[in-house]
Design a protein around this motif. Structure first.
Motif, PDB file in Angstrom:
ATOM      1  N   TYR A 149       1.212  -1.292   0.026  1.00  0.00           N
ATOM      2  CA  TYR A 149       0.069   0.084  -0.034  1.00  0.00           C
ATOM      3  C   TYR A 149       1.110   1.104   0.728  1.00  0.00           C
ATOM      4  CZ  TYR A 149      -4.294  -2.975   1.306  1.00  0.00           C
ATOM      5  OH  TYR A 149      -5.140  -3.850   1.171  1.00  0.00           O
ATOM      6  N   PRO A 150       1.833   1.394  -0.754  1.00  0.00           N
ATOM      7  CA  PRO A 150       2.405   2.763  -1.191  1.00  0.00           C
ATOM      8  C   PRO A 150       2.454   3.989  -0.578  1.00  0.00           C
ATOM      9  CG  PRO A 150       3.082   1.470  -3.373  1.00  0.00           C
ATOM     10  CD  PRO A 150       1.038   0.611  -2.256  1.00  0.00           C
ATOM     11  N   VAL A 151       1.831   4.640  -0.055  1.00  0.00           N
ATOM     12  CA  VAL A 151       1.888   6.252   0.144  1.00  0.00           C
ATOM     13  C   VAL A 151       2.218   6.618  -0.983  1.00  0.00           C
ATOM     14  CG1 VAL A 151       1.524   7.780   1.767  1.00  0.00           C
ATOM     15  CG2 VAL A 151       2.101   5.922   2.213  1.00  0.00           C
ATOM     16  N   GLY A 152       0.653   7.612  -1.267  1.00  0.00           N
ATOM     17  CA  GLY A 152       0.704   8.660  -2.096  1.00  0.00           C
ATOM     18  C   GLY A 152      -0.148   7.686  -3.729  1.00  0.00           C
ATOM     19  N   MET A 153       0.083   6.452  -4.124  1.00  0.00           N
ATOM     20  CA  MET A 153      -1.062   6.100  -4.521  1.00  0.00           C
ATOM     21  C   MET A 153      -2.726   4.989  -4.014  1.00  0.00           C
ATOM     22  SD  MET A 153       2.122   3.253  -6.876  1.00  0.00           S
ATOM     23  CE  MET A 153       1.410   3.424  -7.730  1.00  0.00           C
ATOM     24  N   ARG A 154      -2.919   4.799  -5.552  1.00  0.00           N
ATOM     25  CA  ARG A 154      -4.290   4.227  -4.618  1.00  0.00           C
ATOM     26  C   ARG A 154      -4.302   3.085  -4.248  1.00  0.00           C
ATOM     27  NH1 ARG A 154      -3.623  -0.643  -8.393  1.00  0.00           N
ATOM     28  NH2 ARG A 154      -5.909  -1.104  -8.876  1.00  0.00           N
ATOM     29  N   PHE A 155      -5.240   2.488  -3.142  1.00  0.00           N
ATOM     30  CA  PHE A 155      -5.618   1.519  -2.323  1.00  0.00           C
ATOM     31  C   PHE A 155      -6.054   0.922  -2.949  1.00  0.00           C
ATOM     32  CE2 PHE A 155      -8.480  -0.919   0.436  1.00  0.00           C
ATOM     33  CZ  PHE A 155      -6.935  -0.752   1.464  1.00  0.00           C
ATOM     34  N   HIS A 156      -5.161  -0.270  -3.405  1.00  0.00           N
ATOM     35  CA  HIS A 156      -5.065  -1.146  -4.261  1.00  0.00           C
ATOM     36  C   HIS A 156      -6.425  -2.752  -3.233  1.00  0.00           C
ATOM     37  CE1 HIS A 156      -2.926  -4.245  -7.287  1.00  0.00           C
ATOM     38  NE2 HIS A 156      -4.331  -4.303  -7.621  1.00  0.00           N
ATOM     39  N   SER A 157      -7.273  -2.553  -4.073  1.00  0.00           N
ATOM     40  CA  SER A 157      -8.330  -3.495  -3.436  1.00  0.00           C
ATOM     41  C   SER A 157      -7.404  -5.101  -3.695  1.00  0.00           C
ATOM     42  CB  SER A 157      -9.434  -3.457  -4.171  1.00  0.00           C
ATOM     43  OG  SER A 157     -10.425  -3.904  -3.612  1.00  0.00           O
ATOM     44  N   ALA A 158      -8.031  -6.123  -2.138  1.00  0.00           N
ATOM     45  CA  ALA A 158      -8.263  -6.973  -2.236  1.00  0.00           C
ATOM     46  C   ALA A 158      -8.739  -7.456  -2.465  1.00  0.00           C
ATOM     47  CB  ALA A 158      -6.856  -7.389  -1.462  1.00  0.00           C
ATOM     48  N   ARG A 159      -9.063  -9.151  -2.608  1.00  0.00           N
ATOM     49  CA  ARG A 159     -10.355 -10.258  -2.005  1.00  0.00           C
ATOM     50  C   ARG A 159     -10.301 -10.277  -0.696  1.00  0.00           C
ATOM     51  NH1 ARG A 159     -11.696 -15.225  -5.618  1.00  0.00           N
ATOM     52  NH2 ARG A 159     -13.170 -15.760  -3.912  1.00  0.00           N
ATOM     53  N   VAL A 160     -10.895 -10.570   0.388  1.00  0.00           N
ATOM     54  CA  VAL A 160     -11.185 -10.524   1.574  1.00  0.00           C
ATOM     55  C   VAL A 160     -12.654 -11.160   2.013  1.00  0.00           C
ATOM     56  CG1 VAL A 160      -9.885  -8.909   2.713  1.00  0.00           C
ATOM     57  CG2 VAL A 160     -12.499  -8.249   2.389  1.00  0.00           C
ATOM     58  N   VAL A 169      -6.696   6.173   4.342  1.00  0.00           N
ATOM     59  CA  VAL A 169      -7.264   6.319   2.924  1.00  0.00           C
ATOM     60  C   VAL A 169      -8.102   7.502   2.420  1.00  0.00           C
ATOM     61  CG1 VAL A 169      -8.319   5.353   0.370  1.00  0.00           C
ATOM     62  CG2 VAL A 169      -6.566   3.741   2.601  1.00  0.00           C
ATOM     63  N   ARG A 170      -7.657   7.830   2.125  1.00  0.00           N
ATOM     64  CA  ARG A 170      -8.724   9.422   1.827  1.00  0.00           C
ATOM     65  C   ARG A 170      -9.376   9.276   1.254  1.00  0.00           C
ATOM     66  NH1 ARG A 170      -3.802  13.679  -1.880  1.00  0.00           N
ATOM     67  NH2 ARG A 170      -5.040  12.900  -3.323  1.00  0.00           N
ATOM     68  N   PRO A 171     -10.796  10.626   1.127  1.00  0.00           N
ATOM     69  CA  PRO A 171     -12.018   9.473   0.015  1.00  0.00           C
ATOM     70  C   PRO A 171     -11.788   9.702  -0.730  1.00  0.00           C
ATOM     71  CG  PRO A 171     -12.322  11.634   1.577  1.00  0.00           C
ATOM     72  CD  PRO A 171     -10.016  11.401   1.325  1.00  0.00           C
ATOM     73  N   ASP A 172     -10.730  10.156  -2.092  1.00  0.00           N
ATOM     74  CA  ASP A 172     -10.180   9.409  -3.410  1.00  0.00           C
ATOM     75  C   ASP A 172      -9.608   8.066  -3.565  1.00  0.00           C
ATOM     76  OD1 ASP A 172      -7.690  10.098  -3.089  1.00  0.00           O
ATOM     77  OD2 ASP A 172      -7.894  11.959  -4.334  1.00  0.00           O
ATOM     78  N   GLN A 173      -9.405   7.330  -2.577  1.00  0.00           N
ATOM     79  CA  GLN A 173      -9.417   6.072  -2.363  1.00  0.00           C
ATOM     80  C   GLN A 173      -7.671   6.504  -2.505  1.00  0.00           C
ATOM     81  OE1 GLN A 173     -11.137   4.896  -5.863  1.00  0.00           O
ATOM     82  NE2 GLN A 173     -12.614   3.571  -4.743  1.00  0.00           N
ATOM     83  N   HIS A 174      -6.941   7.424  -2.372  1.00  0.00           N
ATOM     84  CA  HIS A 174      -5.746   7.175  -2.740  1.00  0.00           C
ATOM     85  C   HIS A 174      -4.447   7.084  -0.992  1.00  0.00           C
ATOM     86  CE1 HIS A 174      -4.205   7.956  -6.424  1.00  0.00           C
ATOM     87  NE2 HIS A 174      -5.137   8.275  -6.222  1.00  0.00           N
ATOM     88  N   VAL A 175      -3.385   5.774  -0.691  1.00  0.00           N
ATOM     89  CA  VAL A 175      -3.256   6.482   0.641  1.00  0.00           C
ATOM     90  C   VAL A 175      -2.906   7.587   1.072  1.00  0.00           C
ATOM     91  CG1 VAL A 175      -1.244   4.990   1.599  1.00  0.00           C
ATOM     92  CG2 VAL A 175      -2.426   3.742  -0.258  1.00  0.00           C
ATOM     93  N   ALA A 176      -3.358   7.402   2.333  1.00  0.00           N
ATOM     94  CA  ALA A 176      -2.067   9.210   2.911  1.00  0.00           C
ATOM     95  C   ALA A 176      -1.452   8.651   3.483  1.00  0.00           C
ATOM     96  CB  ALA A 176      -3.713  10.319   3.256  1.00  0.00           C
ATOM     97  N   HIS A 177      -1.146   8.300   4.374  1.00  0.00           N
ATOM     98  CA  HIS A 177      -0.648   6.969   5.357  1.00  0.00           C
ATOM     99  C   HIS A 177      -0.382   5.968   6.352  1.00  0.00           C
ATOM    100  CE1 HIS A 177       2.011   8.804   8.280  1.00  0.00           C
ATOM    101  NE2 HIS A 177       2.278   9.213   9.183  1.00  0.00           N
ATOM    102  N   VAL A 178       1.104   5.174   5.915  1.00  0.00           N
ATOM    103  CA  VAL A 178       0.808   3.900   6.771  1.00  0.00           C
ATOM    104  C   VAL A 178       1.192   4.460   8.041  1.00  0.00           C
ATOM    105  CG1 VAL A 178       2.089   1.935   7.025  1.00  0.00           C
ATOM    106  CG2 VAL A 178       1.094   2.388   4.631  1.00  0.00           C
ATOM    107  N   LEU A 179       0.769   4.059   9.372  1.00  0.00           N
ATOM    108  CA  LEU A 179       1.241   4.277  10.788  1.00  0.00           C
ATOM    109  C   LEU A 179       1.052   2.965  11.791  1.00  0.00           C
ATOM    110  CD1 LEU A 179      -0.539   7.095  11.803  1.00  0.00           C
ATOM    111  CD2 LEU A 179       1.757   7.054  11.806  1.00  0.00           C
TER     112      LEU A 179
END
Length: 615
Positions: A450-461, A586-596
């Motif tokens: 989940y690289p910060v700044g890129m879109r949140f890449h979906s996955a099956r759960v 994750v921001r409202p436009d689905q981009h990763v804002a932070h990993v903590l």
């Protein structure tokens, strides 16, 4: 999808009840409004669809056309754009009607007889696992129609006012009324003046809004001409239902794009500057296509649309009216073709325009609703102008390789470049730089996928409450909320401590959620456990993950997920640290804002506090 939160009602759940006051809204243009959206092309309609979800925002949508577009020019819909349409609730219709681009065929002159073309390669259109959605083809007018329907069934019942052209836009920095932008319009009904808090020009390459704020498209136009036509053909060319690039020996080049419906095909046909000079019509384009496709032939039985265009790449220096000295924030924005233009062959124009609007829409909504700091709006130009420049650089290289004369480029180089740039053309390569909405990568090792700044890449759960296999990324709706995805540590100790913090008075949820709003309306908290869905009991789920919502105080049971045993474990797939777990903001436009880290409570609050206002 979720509904009945406000009580049971029969009928289509996609049609939301109109907001109070909508029925009595005047039919004409208002004197004052929060936002004016100029233009109803791809950018304007995606922007309007986002704002229509907030009836507390007064939005005016105007378009110079007398009626909605019936036949669109653009047709390529990138994987990332389908993801955006999923968040808008429109992906199912898009996928059902569209042509799916599965593979690409490459054709070149036969080495033994250069007058004939032969297939030299065939590759997947997008790499495996790039997105849960395919690259598809559908008429732009259909996409706009679905967005218009979305406006009509939104709580705002947002109308489009056709037949109005903007003649001027002026900003008064000294205005203290709260509506410092004056928009002058003219139409068949006369003239009108509207005062607004913000204006967005999505009015195309001849944008009146762009002219009004003193911006201009800078760049190059070449002497290369291309003809494009949507046709119903009869042909013996074997790859007519595959996306195909065709390079002939001295006769020109063609890009073939199959269209929706099983029969329609689009041809992009390179025109020779000497032989094909002068007037061109569909009959002439068909003659040239046959020249390039030899020994195959094509007969055109019907023409749906055709045009001739010149290749050019142009870009504005900035996408808003903010002074360079930073003396005030932006009030007027431009998006889509109003601020960048390029060739059509890479299929990026409509997509990047929609992504401009997707980036801007949530920011405008957050500021207009009093959720976020006005400084947020400055990040639009900072983020999107860079992406537009990347697009133009790609487009220039792609066009040059596509049109290179025989012998001047290695045929395999074009194929390699196509494959290498697959993530860019799919729309998934966008990477926003650090800003107030995108943190540094100090903790990236906790979730390398989940690289910060890129879109949140979906996955099956698997959703815990009902054991339903779902895509994790589809939890995101176009509702303006930030998502906090809590990936559990191995024994869930840190996860549970964070959940206790998130329901405490000291939490960012309490700090940034206005009184009377649902607890997940600004910060939507979700969790992914490492255990299987039959090993985690619903009663053990912390209250932060089972919030009470709506006037009836109903419990949202759909915020907890587990790995899907029929797919690769999401923790492994996305490189999540199993011992420590993490928070993916994750921001409202689905981009990763932070990993903590899960226990970085103060760091989480500090980051969100830099964007959001106290509720």
């Amino acid at each position: 999808m979720q509904f009945y939160l406000d009580g049971y009602r029969p009928g289509d759940p996609l049609v939301q009840p109109p907001a109070p006051g909508v029925a009595g809204r005047p039919a004409g243009l208002p004197e004052r409004t929060d936002l004016v959206v100029v233009g109803t092309g791809p950018a304007g309609m995606v922007l309007a669809a986002q704002l229509a979800r907030f009836p507390d925002i007064e939005t005016l949508v105007v378009d110079r056309r007398d009626a909605a577009l019936e036949v669109g020019q653009a047709d390529g819909v990138a994987c990332r754009t389908v993801e955006v349409f999923e968040a808008l609730g429109l992906a199912d219709r898009l996928l059902a009607e569209a042509y799916w681009v599965n593979e690409v065929a490459f054709w070149r002159p036969d080495p033994d007889d250069p007058t004939r073309i032969v297939r030299t390669g065939r590759v997947p259109d997008t790499e495996e696992g790039l997105s849960e959605f395919p690259h598809v083809i559908v008429n732009q007018a259909r996409m706009l129609a679905w967005l218009r329907e979305d406006l009509a069934r939104s709580p705002s019942r947002l109308p489009v006012h056709h037949g109005w052209s903007v003649t001027d836009v002026r900003v008064d920095p000294e205005d203290i009324s709260g509506h410092p932008v004056t928009v002058h319009l003219t139409g068949t009904g006369g003239t009108a003046t509207v005062r607004a808090r913000y204006v967005v020009g999505c009015d195309g390459a001849r944008s009146a809004v762009r002219t009004a704020i003193g911006q201009e498209l800078r760049g190059d136009r070449t002497d290369q001409r291309w003809g494009v036509m949507d046709v119903l053909p009869v042909t013996d060319f074997p790859d007519i239902r595959l996306k195909a690039t065709v390079h002939s020996h001295g006769e020109g080049n063609i890009l073939i794009i199959p269209r929706e419906g099983g029969y329609l095909v689009r041809f992009y046909i390179e025109l020779d500057g000497v032989r094909d000079a002068g007037e061109v019509d569909p009959a002439r384009l068909t003659e040239i296509a046959n020249r390039i496709l030899h020994p195959y032939t094509v007969e055109v039985r019907d023409v749906g649309w055709w045009s001739v265009y010149e290749i050019g790449q142009r870009l504005c220096d900035r996408f808003d009216d903010a002074p360079d000295d930073g003396s005030r924030g932006p009030r007027v924005f431009i998006a889509g073709d109003a601020c960048h233009t390029h060739s059509a062959k890479a299929g990026q124009g409509m997509n990047v325009s929609m992504h401009d609007a997707w980036n801007l829409g949530w920011k405008l909504a957050a500021v207009l609703r009093g959720v976020a700091r006005p400084e947020l709006l400055a990040t639009y130009t900072a983020e999107r102008q860079v992406i537009a420049q990347e697009l133009i650089d790609f487009d220039r290289r792609f066009a040059a390789l596509f049109s290179a004369p025989p012998g001047e480029t290695d045929p395999e180089e074009f194929e390699r470049y196509f494959v290498q740039q697959g993530r860019f053309t799919a729309g998934t390569a966008t990477h926003y730089a650090p800003s107030m909405t995108t943190a540094a990568t100090d903790h990236q090792e906790l979730a390398t996928g989940y690289p910060v700044g890129m879109r949140f890449h979906s996955a099956r759960v698997v959703r815990l409450a009902d054991a339903k296999p779902v895509q994790l990324g589809h939890a995101a709706r176009a509702d303006g909320a930030w998502r906090l995805y809590l990936f559990a540590d191995r024994d869930t100790t840190r996860l549970r401590e964070l959940c206790e913090h998130l329901v405490s008075p000291a939490s960012p949820v309490a700090a940034h959620t206005p009184d009377g709003w649902d607890p997940d309306s600004v910060l939507d908290v979700r969790a992914v456990f490492q255990q299987g869905h039959r090993e985690v009991t619903v009663e053990s789920v912390p209250p932060a993950l089972r919030p009470r919502k709506g006037p009836l105080g109903l419990v949202d049971q759909e915020k907890v997920y587990c790995p899907d045993p029929r797919a690769e474990d999401v923790f492994d797939l996305r490189g999540v640290d199993r011992d420590a777990g993490c928070v993916v903001v994750v921001r409202p436009d689905q981009h990763v804002a932070h990993v903590l880290p899960l226990d970085a409570h103060g760091e989480l609050s500090a980051f969100l506090g830099g964007v959001l206002l106290t509720g």
